[in-house]
Write a protein that holds these residues in place. Structure first.
Motif, short mmCIF file in Angstrom:
data_model
loop_
_atom_site.label_atom_id
_atom_site.label_comp_id
_atom_site.label_asym_id
_atom_site.label_seq_id
_atom_site.Cartn_x
_atom_site.Cartn_y
_atom_site.Cartn_z
N ALA A 151 5.65 1.72 8.22
CA ALA A 151 5.11 0.84 9.27
C ALA A 151 5.81 -0.28 9.42
O ALA A 151 6.59 -0.68 8.58
CB ALA A 151 3.65 0.51 8.67
N ALA A 200 2.77 5.06 1.92
CA ALA A 200 3.32 5.81 3.02
C ALA A 200 2.64 7.19 3.14
O ALA A 200 2.84 7.92 4.23
CB ALA A 200 4.92 6.01 3.13
N GLU A 242 0.35 10.56 3.51
CA GLU A 242 -0.87 10.83 4.60
C GLU A 242 -2.20 10.13 4.14
O GLU A 242 -2.95 9.89 5.09
CB GLU A 242 -0.77 12.31 4.97
CG GLU A 242 -1.71 12.80 5.94
CD GLU A 242 -1.76 14.31 6.08
OE1 GLU A 242 -2.55 14.80 7.00
OE2 GLU A 242 -0.84 14.98 5.40
N ARG A 280 -2.43 6.46 4.86
CA ARG A 280 -2.35 6.28 6.24
C ARG A 280 -3.93 6.58 7.00
O ARG A 280 -4.43 6.23 8.08
CB ARG A 280 -1.12 6.90 6.94
CG ARG A 280 -0.10 6.44 6.69
CD ARG A 280 1.12 7.14 7.49
NE ARG A 280 1.46 8.23 6.81
CZ ARG A 280 1.42 9.49 7.41
NH1 ARG A 280 0.79 9.71 8.58
NH2 ARG A 280 1.88 10.64 6.70
N SER A 327 -6.46 4.29 9.01
CA SER A 327 -6.86 4.84 10.54
C SER A 327 -8.51 4.90 10.65
O SER A 327 -8.95 4.62 11.49
CB SER A 327 -6.14 6.16 10.85
OG SER A 327 -6.59 6.68 12.37
N GLY A 355 -1.72 -0.96 9.32
CA GLY A 355 -0.71 -0.95 8.31
C GLY A 355 0.42 -1.84 8.22
O GLY A 355 0.96 -2.01 9.54
#
Length: 375
Positions: free
Chosen positions: A192, A278, A280, A283, A287, A293
């Motif tokens: 990010a 970082a 998944e 993240r 979301s 981020g």
């Protein structure tokens, strides 16, 4: 007037047919009134009476002071006796400078005499309060925070006086430093942008959080701590501990913070470039709650300096002073530090020497709309 033009009083009186005695009396009365005195036949005002009373009291105090100095010089000709007198008077008047000035000796000479006798230069009643405050902080406070604690107790003591008392009483924090790398940025996962960009002082709560991972040494092996900190109040709003560093560790800490604070969408969550942040899973968590981020630049620890400072305080003030037998013992003690001390008791210089919880409550009263959502 005519006599101001170089004419004598007698000449003016002869020219104008006035009595010289009366004119001179008028002049004396005029001079007295212009200088603030009563004047002839004019009573003193209340202000003038008060001024004369203060002048009389001042003269009496000067006479008493001179008498004290002369009496001490006659009764105690040796300077050593004066120093002993000051040491005794300190029990009633805790002001060495004033006592030395009244008795006509220097402070440096008094301190030197105490040092020669092997006595402390000053037996200060604040030493007891200082030792208690130092012990209550877990023996980690320095002179600045101890000064704030004593001021909150109504004891007006300067920082340099506190440093002297700490040296006299042997109050010195002892820290040990140990380091280990916990960030693995050598991966191919998405990175990010640095959205936070070192803006460490947001205007409201729940506007920007920072997070990171650190390690805790125990006899059973390393214990890893992931924490989330609200930059507005420097409060730890989420944390998790585990014997390893999977992505679930940082996700658990962030989920705890989200559950406690219920932040609005758009909140910035800043971290380093570690594979856990970082991942998944992390993240997806950002979301799912509409959070933004942000990551530090590669190899730049200053981009996450506030979180690094918390970890340093944790280790200096608690971890390095203990020898944890196992992970469970370390988890209990670190949780106690965060909840029982750091968030609710520890004074933060950035917050005006207030604990994070007290700072949030204070600002919530002043700006109830801006800091809504605080738990």
């Amino acid at each position: 007037m005519i006599w101001d033009q170089g004419l004598s009083v007698g000449q003016v009186c002869r020219d104008m047919g006035l009595g010289e005695t009366a004119v001179r009396r008028w002049l004396a009365q005029l001079d007295a009134e212009q200088s603030g005195q009563a004047g002839i036949g004019k009573p003193l005002t209340a202000e003038q009476q008060r001024i004369r009373q203060l002048e009389a009291e001042n003269r009496q105090l000067r006479q008493d002071n001179d008498l004290l100095k002369k009496g001490v010089g006659l009764l105690c000709p040796r300077t050593e006796m004066t120093y002993r007198c000051i040491a005794q008077l300190q029990e009633k008047a805790d002001n060495t400078a004033l006592l030395c000035r009244l008795l006509g000796v220097s402070r440096s000479g008094f301190y030197a005499a105490c040092s020669r006798r092997g006595e402390p230069a000053r037996v200060c009643p604040t030493s007891t309060h200082l030792r208690a405050a130092f012990a209550a902080s877990g023996r980690c406070y320095g002179s600045r925070r101890l000064r704030a604690v004593l001021h909150a107790q109504g004891l007006r003591v300067g920082r340099y006086r506190i440093r002297t008392l700490m040296r006299i009483n042997g109050l010195r924090p002892v820290w040990r430093r140990k380091f280990i790398h916990t960030t693995d940025s050598r991966h191919g996962l998405p990175i990010a942008d640095n959205v936070l960009n070192r803006h460490f002082t947001p205007a409201t709560a729940n506007a920007a959080w920072v997070s990171d991972i650190t390690y805790i040494r125990t006899r059973s092996g390393w214990l890893y701590l992931a924490a989330v900190l609200d930059l507005y109040s420097r409060k730890i709003v989420g944390w998790a501990m585990a014997p390893n560093m999977p992505a679930e560790l940082v996700c658990s800490a962030l989920q705890m913070a989200i559950t406690q604070r219920q932040p609005p969408a758009g909140l910035i969550v800043h971290s380093d470039r570690g594979s856990q942040y970082a991942s998944e899973a992390h993240r997806a968590l950002l979301s799912r709650h509409g959070l933004t981020g942000s990551m530090s630049r590669k190899g730049n620890c200053w981009d996450n300096a506030v979180m690094e400072r918390f970890f340093l305080n944790l280790k200096r003030e608690r971890v390095w002073q203990n020898d944890y037998a196992n992970h469970a013992e370390a988890c209990r003690d670190i949780t106690d530090y965060i909840v029982g001390f750091y968030n609710n008791v520890r004074l933060h210089s950035t917050l005006g020497y207030l604990p994070p919880t007290a700072y949030e409550r204070k600002t919530a009263v002043q700006h109830p709309i801006e800091v809504s959502g605080i738990t």
